[in-house]
Design a protein around this motif. Structure first.
Motif, mmCIF file in Angstrom:
data_model
loop_
_atom_site.group_PDB
_atom_site.id
_atom_site.type_symbol
_atom_site.label_atom_id
_atom_site.label_comp_id
_atom_site.label_asym_id
_atom_site.label_seq_id
_atom_site.Cartn_x
_atom_site.Cartn_y
_atom_site.Cartn_z
ATOM 1 N N PRO A 1 0.797 -1.233 0.000
ATOM 2 C CA PRO A 1 0.000 0.000 0.000
ATOM 3 C C PRO A 1 0.831 1.285 0.000
ATOM 4 N N SER A 2 2.017 1.288 0.598
ATOM 5 C CA SER A 2 2.742 2.560 0.741
ATOM 6 C C SER A 2 4.249 2.355 0.666
ATOM 7 N N GLY A 3 4.939 3.456 0.409
ATOM 8 C CA GLY A 3 6.397 3.415 0.403
ATOM 9 C C GLY A 3 6.945 3.105 1.782
ATOM 10 N N THR A 4 6.260 3.606 2.791
ATOM 11 C CA THR A 4 6.670 3.317 4.161
ATOM 12 C C THR A 4 6.641 1.814 4.411
ATOM 13 N N MET A 5 5.551 1.162 3.987
ATOM 14 C CA MET A 5 5.490 -0.282 4.208
ATOM 15 C C MET A 5 6.575 -1.005 3.410
ATOM 16 N N ALA A 6 6.836 -0.558 2.194
ATOM 17 C CA ALA A 6 7.883 -1.202 1.385
ATOM 18 C C ALA A 6 9.232 -1.099 2.104
ATOM 19 N N ASN A 7 9.549 0.091 2.622
ATOM 20 C CA ASN A 7 10.833 0.263 3.326
ATOM 21 C C ASN A 7 10.875 -0.564 4.606
ATOM 22 N N GLN A 8 9.801 -0.544 5.361
ATOM 23 C CA GLN A 8 9.815 -1.255 6.654
ATOM 24 C C GLN A 8 9.870 -2.764 6.449
ATOM 25 N N ALA B 1 17.389 10.321 6.232
ATOM 26 C CA ALA B 1 16.721 9.283 5.432
ATOM 27 C C ALA B 1 15.244 9.193 5.801
ATOM 28 N N HIS B 2 14.406 9.037 4.786
ATOM 29 C CA HIS B 2 12.974 8.885 5.030
ATOM 30 C C HIS B 2 12.707 7.713 5.972
ATOM 31 N N VAL B 3 13.402 6.591 5.728
ATOM 32 C CA VAL B 3 13.147 5.372 6.509
ATOM 33 C C VAL B 3 13.405 5.599 7.996
ATOM 34 N N TRP C 1 10.947 9.742 8.834
ATOM 35 C CA TRP C 1 9.531 9.975 8.521
ATOM 36 C C TRP C 1 8.685 8.699 8.523
ATOM 37 N N GLU C 2 9.145 7.667 9.203
ATOM 38 C CA GLU C 2 8.371 6.426 9.195
ATOM 39 C C GLU C 2 8.037 5.975 10.611
ATOM 40 N N ALA C 3 7.793 6.981 11.468
ATOM 41 C CA ALA C 3 7.194 6.754 12.785
ATOM 42 C C ALA C 3 8.011 5.813 13.680
ATOM 43 N N LEU D 1 20.094 3.387 1.498
ATOM 44 C CA LEU D 1 20.326 4.633 0.762
ATOM 45 C C LEU D 1 18.997 5.086 0.151
ATOM 46 N N GLU D 2 18.957 6.352 -0.261
ATOM 47 C CA GLU D 2 17.702 6.923 -0.776
ATOM 48 C C GLU D 2 18.007 7.720 -2.043
ATOM 49 N N ASN D 3 17.338 7.357 -3.135
ATOM 50 C CA ASN D 3 17.621 8.001 -4.421
ATOM 51 C C ASN D 3 16.319 8.190 -5.196
ATOM 52 N N LEU E 1 17.632 0.046 -1.152
ATOM 53 C CA LEU E 1 17.445 1.361 -1.776
ATOM 54 C C LEU E 1 16.010 1.818 -1.577
ATOM 55 N N ASP E 2 15.847 2.968 -0.910
ATOM 56 C CA ASP E 2 14.554 3.638 -0.885
ATOM 57 C C ASP E 2 14.478 4.412 -2.201
ATOM 58 N N GLY E 3 13.818 3.791 -3.153
ATOM 59 C CA GLY E 3 13.710 4.393 -4.487
ATOM 60 C C GLY E 3 12.346 4.997 -4.708
ATOM 61 N N ALA E 4 11.791 5.624 -3.661
ATOM 62 C CA ALA E 4 10.468 6.269 -3.808
ATOM 63 C C ALA E 4 10.448 7.119 -5.081
ATOM 64 N N ARG E 5 11.559 7.831 -5.328
ATOM 65 C CA ARG E 5 11.663 8.666 -6.539
ATOM 66 C C ARG E 5 12.793 8.186 -7.443
ATOM 67 N N LEU E 6 13.000 6.876 -7.515
ATOM 68 C CA LEU E 6 14.066 6.353 -8.385
ATOM 69 C C LEU E 6 13.824 6.749 -9.843
ATOM 70 N N ILE F 1 9.979 1.166 -4.735
ATOM 71 C CA ILE F 1 9.616 2.332 -5.548
ATOM 72 C C ILE F 1 8.166 2.720 -5.247
ATOM 73 N N CYS F 2 7.882 4.024 -5.397
ATOM 74 C CA CYS F 2 6.528 4.536 -5.153
ATOM 75 C C CYS F 2 5.858 4.871 -6.477
ATOM 76 N N PHE F 3 4.651 4.391 -6.626
ATOM 77 C CA PHE F 3 3.851 4.764 -7.801
ATOM 78 C C PHE F 3 3.017 6.015 -7.523
ATOM 79 N N SER F 4 2.911 6.375 -6.248
ATOM 80 C CA SER F 4 1.976 7.437 -5.845
ATOM 81 C C SER F 4 2.652 8.787 -5.680
ATOM 82 N N LYS F 5 3.931 8.879 -6.037
ATOM 83 C CA LYS F 5 4.600 10.186 -5.985
ATOM 84 C C LYS F 5 4.513 10.796 -7.385
ATOM 85 N N GLY F 6 5.643 11.131 -7.965
ATOM 86 C CA GLY F 6 5.616 11.802 -9.265
ATOM 87 C C GLY F 6 4.971 10.988 -10.375
HETATM 88 C C1 LIG Z 1 7.154 9.401 0.311
HETATM 89 C C2 LIG Z 1 8.389 8.683 0.580
HETATM 90 C C3 LIG Z 1 8.367 7.411 1.147
HETATM 91 C C4 LIG Z 1 7.129 6.754 1.712
HETATM 92 O O1 LIG Z 1 6.046 6.727 0.920
HETATM 93 P P1 LIG Z 1 4.553 6.683 1.500
HETATM 94 O O2 LIG Z 1 3.836 6.019 0.395
HETATM 95 O O3 LIG Z 1 4.173 8.092 1.734
HETATM 96 O O4 LIG Z 1 4.552 5.863 2.754
HETATM 97 C C5 LIG Z 1 9.565 6.758 1.305
HETATM 98 N N1 LIG Z 1 10.725 7.326 0.946
HETATM 99 C C6 LIG Z 1 10.784 8.554 0.414
HETATM 100 C C7 LIG Z 1 12.108 9.116 0.020
HETATM 101 C C8 LIG Z 1 9.618 9.284 0.213
HETATM 102 O O5 LIG Z 1 9.689 10.512 -0.294
#
Ligand SMILES: *Cc1c(COP(=O)(O)O)cnc(C)c1O
Length: 355
Positions: free
Chosen positions: A60-67, A86-88, A91-93, A138-140, A171-176, A199-204
């Motif tokens: 469901p989320s990038g947070t869950m993918a990273n965790q 780092a987001h992980v 910003w991941e509580a 790492l985050e890219n 790799l936190d590739g939310a914006r890879l 990777i996140c589909f819900s960002k850009g």
């Molecule tokens: C947004 C983001 C996430 C987490 O994505 P969510 O879907 O909001 O949980 C992880 N890493 C980075 C770098 C982000 O910008």
């Protein structure tokens, strides 16, 4: 008539386009927890292929993918190394500690971008006193680092070193995809240095919901168990996976436009007294801006911009972020740049009186 606000707060603000909504409405679905959703399976196969990995799992989320990645790559009591921004970690509580029982050691790096020199001496000795150093994250692109691209050579050097020392790499590739478009290096060229990649589909990329984690077949088998444990097993998830598939097919190359738009905003901030680009340069779709106290606080500047129909994020007492995405047009960016160029201390203090 008042025009709708120009929402530069985050690239998560995008709404599915009419064509994406059609693809979602028409998606073939099944129960994905039973492994029977054909659209989810197709998305997972496409993602694995994109990243050059054996398998991928939709979450469901990038947070869950990273965790999940932290859990897959560690045992409780292990230690993870990452950037202090780092987001992980930030910003991941606190999920690293809470969900996986892992401790974190952070490094400043260059605006959050780590080099081998930052990490080289970080591995703790094999001695019962210490946590076992086990994972590098790492985050890219690096969000807090101004959306900058982590140089591929630096990632490759860290990856080689990690392998030599039996450390896993995530790799936190939310914006890879932003890094791919900004550099021309395909996603799998980055991904090959890592055991797991999110990777996140819900960002850009503009899908309404969803991320994925890719890795070896064995890693993803374990990831599916953690996804269930964390409550991320979804049923007819093909509805949302179809949005992500549409995004992968139609919204990757256009990220270049977001990057151009971000540079227009960055130029406007840079040429206006009281603003400075915090990370030195803008390479992708994020613009982190330091606000000088002579102008006011970040909250005051954001309130003024809001009064002109422009929404930005306040991410520190003197820190703003503006972010370009699919739902922001060239015309809107030019309007926002014009408003930014006109900002003066008197306007900000006049706003403060109103509030
Ligand atoms: C947004 C983001 C996430 C987490 O994505 P969510 O879907 O909001 O949980 C992880 N890493 C980075 C770098 C982000 O910008």
């Amino acid at each position: 008539m008042q025009r709708p606000p120009i929402d530069l707060r985050s690239d998560t603000a995008t709404r599915p386009t009419p064509a994406m909504r059609r693809a979602m409405a028409e998606a073939e679905v099944g129960d994905d927890v039973l492994g029977e959703d054909p659209t989810v399976k197709l998305l997972e196969a496409r993602t694995a292929e994109l990243l050059g990995k054996e398998a991928a799992v939709f979450v469901p989320s990038g947070t869950m993918a990273n965790q999940i990645a932290v859990g897959v790559n560690t045992q409780p009591g292990d230690e993870l190394l990452c950037s202090a921004t780092a987001h992980v970690y930030v910003w991941e509580a606190g999920g690293i500690a809470r969900l996986s029982g892992v401790t974190t050691r952070t490094f400043e790096g260059d605006h959050g971008l780590l080099a081998l020199e930052d990490l080289r001496d970080a591995i703790r000795p094999d001695d019962p006193h210490y946590a076992r150093t086990r994972l590098v994250c790492l985050e890219n692109t690096h969000n807090r680092g101004g959306g900058r691209v982590h140089p591929l050579a630096s990632i490759a050097a860290i990856g080689r070193w990690a392998r030599e020392h039996n450390l896993a790499m995530h790799l936190d590739g939310a914006r890879l995809c932003n890094a791919v478009v900004a550099t021309g290096h395909p996603a799998r060229e980055w991904a090959r240095h890592f055991d797991t990649v999110s990777i996140c589909f819900s960002k850009g990329l503009g899908a309404p919901v969803g991320s994925a984690l890719a890795g070896s077949a064995e890693a993803i088998r374990r990831a599916r168990r953690l996804r269930k444990l964390f409550g991320g097993g979804m049923r007819q998830a093909g509805i949302i996976a179809a949005g992500a598939l549409y995004a992968l097919e139609h919204h990757v190359a256009r990220l270049e436009e977001d990057h151009r738009h971000a540079r227009i905003l960055a130029d406007a901030f840079e040429s206006t007294g009281g603003f400075a680009i915090e990370s030195g340069s803008v390479e992708t779709n994020l613009v982190w801006v330091a606000v000088d106290r002579s102008l006011g606080t970040a909250a005051e500047v954001a309130a003024y911009l809001r009064s002109r129909g422009i929404l930005v994020s306040v991410l520190g007492p003197q820190l703003l972020r503006a972010c370009t995405h699919l739902d922001v047009t060239r015309q809107q960016v030019e309007f926002a740049a014009e408003v930014i160029r006109q900002v003066e201390p008197a306007m900000i203090s006049a706003m403060t009186l109103v509030y």
